[in-house]
Design a protein around this motif. Sequence first.
Motif, PDB file in Angstrom:
ATOM      1  N   LEU A   1       7.958  -4.125 -53.409  1.00  0.00           N
ATOM      2  CA  LEU A   1       6.511  -4.158 -53.619  1.00  0.00           C
ATOM      3  C   LEU A   1       6.027  -5.594 -53.452  1.00  0.00           C
ATOM      4  O   LEU A   1       6.588  -6.519 -54.048  1.00  0.00           O
ATOM      5  CB  LEU A   1       6.147  -3.669 -55.022  1.00  0.00           C
ATOM      6  CG  LEU A   1       6.451  -2.209 -55.372  1.00  0.00           C
ATOM      7  CD1 LEU A   1       6.101  -1.947 -56.826  1.00  0.00           C
ATOM      8  CD2 LEU A   1       5.671  -1.279 -54.469  1.00  0.00           C
ATOM      9  N   ILE A   2       5.016  -5.782 -52.655  1.00  0.00           N
ATOM     10  CA  ILE A   2       4.374  -7.081 -52.508  1.00  0.00           C
ATOM     11  C   ILE A   2       2.926  -6.915 -52.951  1.00  0.00           C
ATOM     12  O   ILE A   2       2.185  -6.116 -52.376  1.00  0.00           O
ATOM     13  CB  ILE A   2       4.432  -7.590 -51.059  1.00  0.00           C
ATOM     14  CG1 ILE A   2       5.894  -7.705 -50.599  1.00  0.00           C
ATOM     15  CG2 ILE A   2       3.735  -8.951 -50.944  1.00  0.00           C
ATOM     16  CD1 ILE A   2       6.033  -8.096 -49.144  1.00  0.00           C
ATOM     17  N   GLN A   3       2.543  -7.654 -53.977  1.00  0.00           N
ATOM     18  CA  GLN A   3       1.189  -7.549 -54.524  1.00  0.00           C
ATOM     19  C   GLN A   3       0.434  -8.846 -54.312  1.00  0.00           C
ATOM     20  O   GLN A   3       1.012  -9.935 -54.342  1.00  0.00           O
ATOM     21  CB  GLN A   3       1.262  -7.234 -56.022  1.00  0.00           C
ATOM     22  CG  GLN A   3       1.913  -5.882 -56.327  1.00  0.00           C
ATOM     23  CD  GLN A   3       2.137  -5.684 -57.811  1.00  0.00           C
ATOM     24  OE1 GLN A   3       2.831  -6.475 -58.445  1.00  0.00           O
ATOM     25  NE2 GLN A   3       1.553  -4.630 -58.367  1.00  0.00           N
ATOM     26  N   ASP A   4      -0.872  -8.728 -54.100  1.00  0.00           N
ATOM     27  CA  ASP A   4      -1.683  -9.930 -53.960  1.00  0.00           C
ATOM     28  C   ASP A   4      -1.998 -10.498 -55.337  1.00  0.00           C
ATOM     29  O   ASP A   4      -1.557  -9.966 -56.369  1.00  0.00           O
ATOM     30  CB  ASP A   4      -2.947  -9.642 -53.152  1.00  0.00           C
ATOM     31  CG  ASP A   4      -3.874  -8.630 -53.825  1.00  0.00           C
ATOM     32  OD1 ASP A   4      -3.771  -8.440 -55.054  1.00  0.00           O
ATOM     33  OD2 ASP A   4      -4.703  -8.029 -53.109  1.00  0.00           O
ATOM     34  N   GLU A   5      -2.772 -11.584 -55.362  1.00  0.00           N
ATOM     35  CA  GLU A   5      -3.039 -12.267 -56.627  1.00  0.00           C
ATOM     36  C   GLU A   5      -3.865 -11.418 -57.592  1.00  0.00           C
ATOM     37  O   GLU A   5      -3.897 -11.694 -58.790  1.00  0.00           O
ATOM     38  CB  GLU A   5      -3.744 -13.594 -56.355  1.00  0.00           C
ATOM     39  CG  GLU A   5      -5.033 -13.479 -55.554  1.00  0.00           C
ATOM     40  CD  GLU A   5      -5.593 -14.834 -55.185  1.00  0.00           C
ATOM     41  OE1 GLU A   5      -5.130 -15.838 -55.767  1.00  0.00           O
ATOM     42  OE2 GLU A   5      -6.499 -14.892 -54.327  1.00  0.00           O
ATOM     43  N   GLU A   6      -4.509 -10.373 -57.078  1.00  0.00           N
ATOM     44  CA  GLU A   6      -5.285  -9.484 -57.941  1.00  0.00           C
ATOM     45  C   GLU A   6      -4.473  -8.274 -58.397  1.00  0.00           C
ATOM     46  O   GLU A   6      -4.989  -7.408 -59.098  1.00  0.00           O
ATOM     47  CB  GLU A   6      -6.536  -9.013 -57.196  1.00  0.00           C
ATOM     48  CG  GLU A   6      -7.487 -10.164 -56.839  1.00  0.00           C
ATOM     49  CD  GLU A   6      -8.696  -9.680 -56.054  1.00  0.00           C
ATOM     50  OE1 GLU A   6      -8.722  -8.478 -55.697  1.00  0.00           O
ATOM     51  OE2 GLU A   6      -9.608 -10.491 -55.804  1.00  0.00           O
ATOM     52  N   GLY A   7      -3.217  -8.222 -57.987  1.00  0.00           N
ATOM     53  CA  GLY A   7      -2.351  -7.134 -58.408  1.00  0.00           C
ATOM     54  C   GLY A   7      -2.371  -5.920 -57.497  1.00  0.00           C
ATOM     55  O   GLY A   7      -1.683  -4.929 -57.755  1.00  0.00           O
ATOM     56  N   LYS A   8      -3.133  -5.987 -56.399  1.00  0.00           N
ATOM     57  CA  LYS A   8      -3.174  -4.873 -55.457  1.00  0.00           C
ATOM     58  C   LYS A   8      -1.939  -4.897 -54.564  1.00  0.00           C
ATOM     59  O   LYS A   8      -1.478  -5.960 -54.158  1.00  0.00           O
ATOM     60  CB  LYS A   8      -4.445  -4.951 -54.601  1.00  0.00           C
ATOM     61  CG  LYS A   8      -5.737  -4.800 -55.394  1.00  0.00           C
ATOM     62  CD  LYS A   8      -6.949  -4.890 -54.470  1.00  0.00           C
ATOM     63  CE  LYS A   8      -8.252  -4.750 -55.258  1.00  0.00           C
ATOM     64  NZ  LYS A   8      -9.449  -4.862 -54.366  1.00  0.00           N
TER      65      LYS A   8
END
Length: 324
Positions: A31-38
């Motif tokens: 899982l790769i998430q952006d800084e907002e957790g998406k």
Amino acid sequence: MMSTRDFECKQIAFVFTSKGEKISFKNDNLLIQDEEGKVKHQSTCYRLFILFICGDYCITSGILDRASKFGFNIVLMSPNLRITKILPSKAEGNVLLRRRQYEFEGTALAAHVISNKIHNQNFLLKKKRNKTEDEKEAIKKLEQFEKDVLKDNLSVQEIMGIEGISAKLYFQTLFKAHNWTARRPRAKQDITNCLMDIGYTILFNVINALLEMYGFDVYVGILHTQFFHRKSLVCDLEEPFRPIIDAALIKAMNLGQVNEKDFWKNNEQFILPWKNSAKYVELFIRAIMEYKNEIFIYLQSYYRAFMRNKNANDFPIFEMEEEN
């Protein structure tokens, strides 16, 4: 070893930790998430081939265990996309292969590889419509260089000389409309060279990962001489595929997708800040993935021909396609 069908499902993932992106694993899924957790990317580790991590990151036993279990490579990069460490998934103990590498002699195979490279470079020049007389002349010269490099008993220096002359003519013709001066690796004297370095680096690591998978000593080349810490074989076998990067770059430039404002200049070098790098990385990864099966089959065939002591003419050839 990996089959062609297995490789068709493989993916390349790129994480920008400097942008706040995070890596996690859930039920053997990456899982790769952006800084907002998406969630930016999610895939099973079974399909992962290379994981590029750009920026600061603490390697844990968990990610190393998964890399070993599922056979994916990890490439650590600085925020400006400079490689700091490669953790390959490689075959150990292929003694027969390495013995043949160390005992290998001759320049016919090196000439075969460079002739293939010149052929693909010329393919890009031939694609252009409404060619000028200078462009037509350049195409004729490259056609001759493609043949000249295959002459019997050429030395490594002579092969490299023909390759260098061909490359100079090719680049100044392909990028003539974009203020081309010269190809200077890692000098980053202009935006074109800066982006070329990035694309070639990604391609280099794909080639390296496949060669490591077969157990090659990647420091022993057939053309580039052995040099401390230089993966000469990767440099050699990257050559026929470099026009993939060139094609993606010239297309992006012609479409106005390369923005000078994305770069800043320091000490006569163009720098691509990490916040602007993602779109260019995606551009090159997409181009490489379009040819990923051809790259895999080429290196698989190269390994088989090398193990069987085939003649240079029996080694694979990679040809770019009109629709890619």
